[in-house]
Design a protein around this motif. Structure first.
Motif, PDB file in Angstrom:
ATOM      1  N   LYS A   7      -3.361  -5.149  -5.423  1.00 19.78           N
ATOM      2  CA  LYS A   7      -4.426  -5.538  -4.494  1.00 19.78           C
ATOM      3  C   LYS A   7      -5.436  -5.422  -5.173  1.00 19.78           C
ATOM      4  CE  LYS A   7      -6.396  -3.562  -0.488  1.00 19.78           C
ATOM      5  NZ  LYS A   7      -6.643  -2.384   0.424  1.00 19.78           N
ATOM      6  N   SER A   9      -9.877  -6.114  -4.944  1.00 17.69           N
ATOM      7  CA  SER A   9     -10.999  -6.413  -3.944  1.00 17.69           C
ATOM      8  C   SER A   9     -12.328  -6.731  -4.816  1.00 17.69           C
ATOM      9  CB  SER A   9     -11.448  -5.127  -3.203  1.00 17.69           C
ATOM     10  OG  SER A   9     -12.384  -5.308  -2.343  1.00 17.69           O
ATOM     11  N   ARG A  42      -4.584 -14.048  -0.536  1.00 23.89           N
ATOM     12  CA  ARG A  42      -5.910 -13.862   0.071  1.00 23.89           C
ATOM     13  C   ARG A  42      -5.600 -13.156   1.414  1.00 23.89           C
ATOM     14  NH1 ARG A  42     -11.044 -17.696  -0.607  1.00 23.89           N
ATOM     15  NH2 ARG A  42     -12.514 -15.827  -0.849  1.00 23.89           N
ATOM     16  N   ASP A  43      -6.418 -12.271   1.582  1.00 22.38           N
ATOM     17  CA  ASP A  43      -6.293 -11.545   3.003  1.00 22.38           C
ATOM     18  C   ASP A  43      -7.035 -12.272   4.168  1.00 22.38           C
ATOM     19  OD1 ASP A  43      -7.468  -9.541   5.124  1.00 22.38           O
ATOM     20  OD2 ASP A  43      -5.720  -8.376   4.059  1.00 22.38           O
ATOM     21  N   GLU A  46     -10.147 -10.295   5.412  1.00 24.04           N
ATOM     22  CA  GLU A  46     -11.169  -9.576   4.347  1.00 24.04           C
ATOM     23  C   GLU A  46     -10.961 -10.547   3.304  1.00 24.04           C
ATOM     24  OE1 GLU A  46     -14.109  -7.868   3.340  1.00 24.04           O
ATOM     25  OE2 GLU A  46     -13.149  -7.124   4.948  1.00 24.04           O
ATOM     26  N   SER A  48     -12.660 -11.265   0.646  1.00 26.75           N
ATOM     27  CA  SER A  48     -12.835 -10.644  -0.763  1.00 26.75           C
ATOM     28  C   SER A  48     -11.427  -9.876  -1.524  1.00 26.75           C
ATOM     29  CB  SER A  48     -13.994  -9.783  -0.816  1.00 26.75           C
ATOM     30  OG  SER A  48     -13.766  -8.518   0.062  1.00 26.75           O
ATOM     31  N   ILE A  49     -10.583  -9.766  -0.436  1.00 30.35           N
ATOM     32  CA  ILE A  49      -9.237  -9.085  -0.925  1.00 30.35           C
ATOM     33  C   ILE A  49      -8.211 -10.002  -1.345  1.00 30.35           C
ATOM     34  CG2 ILE A  49      -7.477  -7.348  -0.565  1.00 30.35           C
ATOM     35  CD1 ILE A  49      -9.530  -5.927   1.345  1.00 30.35           C
ATOM     36  N   PHE A  82     -14.573  -6.460  -9.833  1.00 32.22           N
ATOM     37  CA  PHE A  82     -14.203  -5.797  -8.722  1.00 32.22           C
ATOM     38  C   PHE A  82     -15.306  -5.121  -7.957  1.00 32.22           C
ATOM     39  CE2 PHE A  82      -9.968  -4.880 -11.013  1.00 32.22           C
ATOM     40  CZ  PHE A  82      -9.530  -5.859 -10.760  1.00 32.22           C
ATOM     41  N   ASP A  84     -14.174  -2.664  -5.730  1.00 32.23           N
ATOM     42  CA  ASP A  84     -13.151  -1.422  -5.423  1.00 32.23           C
ATOM     43  C   ASP A  84     -12.157  -1.280  -6.299  1.00 32.23           C
ATOM     44  OD1 ASP A  84     -12.302   0.774  -3.925  1.00 32.23           O
ATOM     45  OD2 ASP A  84     -11.877  -0.186  -2.139  1.00 32.23           O
TER      46      ASP A  84
END
Length: 98
Positions: A7, A9, A42-43, A46, A48-49, A82, A84
Motif C-alpha cells: 500500500k 500513499s 487505486r483506492d 482516496e 492518492s492511495i 510518498f 505517508d
C-alpha cells in the motif's frame, strides 16, 4: 506461491510521476524471475492511495528482486513521492474462485 501486497500513499501532485515510472518499469518487474503476476490498484475513495499485488513463486524470488538493481532504481524513484509510510504484506493465497 505467495502474494505481496504493498500500500502506497502519494502526494497528489506526484501521482502522474508515479504512474509514468510504474508504466516504464512494470514489464521489467513482471519479467523478473519468479514473478507470476503484477497488478496495480487505486483506492476508489482516496485516489492518492495505490496498491500493488504481485505473485511470486517463492520468498527467495521476491528477495532476489528486492536486492536487484531494478528494485533499487524503481524504489528510489518511488519513495520520494510518498506522503505517508508504505505498508507491505506477504500473504499465502488460501482460496481462489475463477
Amino acid at each position: 506461491m505467495f502474494v505481496r501486497i504493498v500500500k502506497m500513499s502519494f502526494e497528489p501532485s506526484k501521482i502522474d510521476i508515479f504512474l509514468k515510472n510504474f508504466n516504464n518499469s512494470k514489464e521489467k518487474i513482471r519479467n523478473t524471475s519468479g514473478c507470476r503476476l503484477l497488478e496495480l490498484y487505486r483506492d476508489k475513495n482516496e485516489p492518492s492511495i495505490f496498491f500493488t499485488y504481485s505473485y511470486w513463486e517463492s520468498e527467495r524470488d521476491l528477495e532476489n528482486y528486492r536486492n536487484s538493481d531494478l528494485f533499487k532504481s524503481v524504489w528510489a524513484k518511488t519513495k520520494v513521492l510518498f506522503n505517508d509510510k508504505p505498508v507491505a504484506w506477504s500473504v499465502d493465497k488460501v482460496d481462489s474462485l475463477p
